[in-house]
Design a protein around this motif. Structure first.
Motif, PDB file in Angstrom:
ATOM      1  N   GLY A  20      84.653  66.762  39.604  1.00 41.20           N
ATOM      2  CA  GLY A  20      84.329  67.936  38.814  1.00 41.20           C
ATOM      3  C   GLY A  20      85.065  67.861  37.500  1.00 41.20           C
ATOM      4  O   GLY A  20      86.175  67.352  37.399  1.00 41.20           O
ATOM      5  N   THR A  43      84.094  78.014  39.476  1.00 43.63           N
ATOM      6  CA  THR A  43      85.236  77.274  40.018  1.00 43.63           C
ATOM      7  C   THR A  43      85.222  77.402  41.535  1.00 43.63           C
ATOM      8  O   THR A  43      85.229  78.507  42.073  1.00 43.63           O
ATOM      9  N   THR A  56      81.402  71.439  49.201  1.00 40.88           N
ATOM     10  CA  THR A  56      81.662  71.622  47.778  1.00 40.88           C
ATOM     11  C   THR A  56      80.902  70.610  46.935  1.00 40.88           C
ATOM     12  O   THR A  56      80.386  70.942  45.859  1.00 40.88           O
ATOM     13  N   GLN A  60      78.325  71.811  44.194  1.00 41.14           N
ATOM     14  CA  GLN A  60      78.608  71.448  42.811  1.00 41.14           C
ATOM     15  C   GLN A  60      77.427  70.699  42.187  1.00 41.14           C
ATOM     16  O   GLN A  60      77.024  70.979  41.055  1.00 41.14           O
ATOM     17  N   GLU A  64      75.224  72.181  39.042  1.00 37.71           N
ATOM     18  CA  GLU A  64      75.204  71.460  37.766  1.00 37.71           C
ATOM     19  C   GLU A  64      73.814  70.966  37.398  1.00 37.71           C
ATOM     20  O   GLU A  64      73.355  71.141  36.248  1.00 37.71           O
ATOM     21  N   VAL A  71      80.888  73.097  36.536  1.00 38.92           N
ATOM     22  CA  VAL A  71      81.625  73.385  37.766  1.00 38.92           C
ATOM     23  C   VAL A  71      82.994  72.723  37.731  1.00 38.92           C
ATOM     24  O   VAL A  71      83.129  71.541  37.405  1.00 38.92           O
ATOM     25  N   THR A  73      86.495  72.165  40.205  1.00 42.14           N
ATOM     26  CA  THR A  73      86.946  72.236  41.590  1.00 42.14           C
ATOM     27  C   THR A  73      88.466  72.133  41.629  1.00 42.14           C
ATOM     28  O   THR A  73      89.070  71.417  40.830  1.00 42.14           O
ATOM     29  N   GLN A 299      80.297  63.047  44.839  1.00 42.32           N
ATOM     30  CA  GLN A 299      79.111  63.308  44.040  1.00 42.32           C
ATOM     31  C   GLN A 299      77.980  62.329  44.356  1.00 42.32           C
ATOM     32  O   GLN A 299      76.806  62.706  44.353  1.00 42.32           O
TER      33      GLN A 299
END
Length: 319
Positions: A20, A43, A56, A60, A64, A71, A73, A299
């Motif tokens: 992030g 956040t 998360t 996220q 996005e 975002v 984290t 991610q």
């Protein structure tokens, strides 16, 4: 877990702490983006275990790429995360394993935190032995017989007693009280983190050694190291009310999401999305396995899952 709690695996599991844009360590600073007025920023608090990181990562990615948010984290232990959420230093916690004192204080009394519904996953903490040991000694799955096997479960760290392996001291655990109140000849030994505990369990399994470990569901490791739960005295409502007197099993807990109240009311598409975010144990494990075992970044794992599960996440967007 309230579970919190370096190897290549530890590095893989820990990646979420630095993912992030502008990710921050909550022990040093608050995120500058939480509660930002007029900006499309969110956040997210992320706990240290890989299942929470999977939540998360997917949230996220969709915030996005589908909703156009920036975002941030932050990795923070379970109880401090409630304080940060109440103060608006983070906007959301996506996986809470049950903190009734914090819920009473912040949700019911101060009303600075708002419940955001079920994650869709039911969590359960318990004591587990490897299936190969339970198959050989079926009676080990009853807590009343654990002292019989204490010698076989002794380690250099357990001080002449059997070892009960825990993860991080920051996780939700009644284990020291259970050992004392059930008169068990065991010593709780903390590995220090989920990653370190996984490494130890996998090493025991590789050598076919017996072990007794605090562990929890959902968790992808069961697919790699089959384990059998030890039956503790049955859980009854209120049996764990006094932490020093606990002598019962852990409950089955529908995992919950929580938002900062201001964010819940004024967070627009992002708040609606996080309230709608709900998936299955299997789906969470799919992403967690990619992070922990396939060495994908959070991610990368999220992107792979999102591309394969469009009907599921489209419903979260409300489009």
């Amino acid at each position: 877990m309230a579970r919190t709690r370096i190897t290549a695996l530890a590095a893989a599991v820990g990646l979420m702490a630095v993912t992030g844009c502008g990710a921050a360590d909550m022990t040093r600073q608050a995120s500058p983006y939480a509660g930002a007025q007029g900006a499309k920023t969110v956040t997210l608090s992320v706990q240290s275990w890989v299942g929470a990181q999977a939540n998360t990562a997917v949230a996220q990615y969709l915030l996005e790429h589908e909703l156009g948010y920036r975002v941030d984290t932050v990795q923070i232990d379970e109880v401090p995360a409630w304080d940060a959420l109440s103060q608006g230093r983070v906007d959301a916690i996506l996986e809470d394993w049950g903190h009734p004192e914090q819920e009473q204080r912040y949700v019911k009394d101060k009303k600075t935190i708002a419940a955001a519904g079920d994650l869709g996953v039911t969590g359960h903490i318990g004591w587990f032995v490897p299936k190969y040991f339970a198959d050989e000694h079926p009676d080990v799955t009853d807590w009343k017989n654990l002292n019989k096997y204490a010698d076989q479960l002794r380690t250099a760290e357990s001080g002449g007693k059997g070892q009960l392996l825990d993860g991080s001291p920051s996780y939700v655990t009644n284990d020291k009280a259970l050992v004392d109140n059930l008169d068990l000849d065991y010593q709780v030994v903390f590995a220090g983190s989920e990653a370190a505990q996984i490494t130890q369990i996998k090493q025991f399994a590789k050598e076919k050694k017996p072990f007794l470990s605090y562990w929890y569901k959902p968790q992808w490791l069961f697919e790699k190291v089959p384990m059998t739960e030890v039956k503790l005295p049955a859980y009854k409502e209120g049996c764990d009310a006094d932490p020093k007197k606990v002598a019962c099993a852990y409950p089955h807990t529908p995992l919950q999401k929580f938002l900062n109240t201001r964010f819940a009311e004024n967070g627009g598409e992002a708040a609606r999305f996080l309230k709608n975010f709900k998936w299955t144990t299997e789906q969470q494990n799919d992403v967690a396995m990619m992070i922990a075992e396939e060495n994908l970044s959070p991610q990368e794992a999220a992107e792979k899952w999102v591309k394969a599960n469009e009907p599921t996440w489209k419903a979260w967007l409300g489009k």
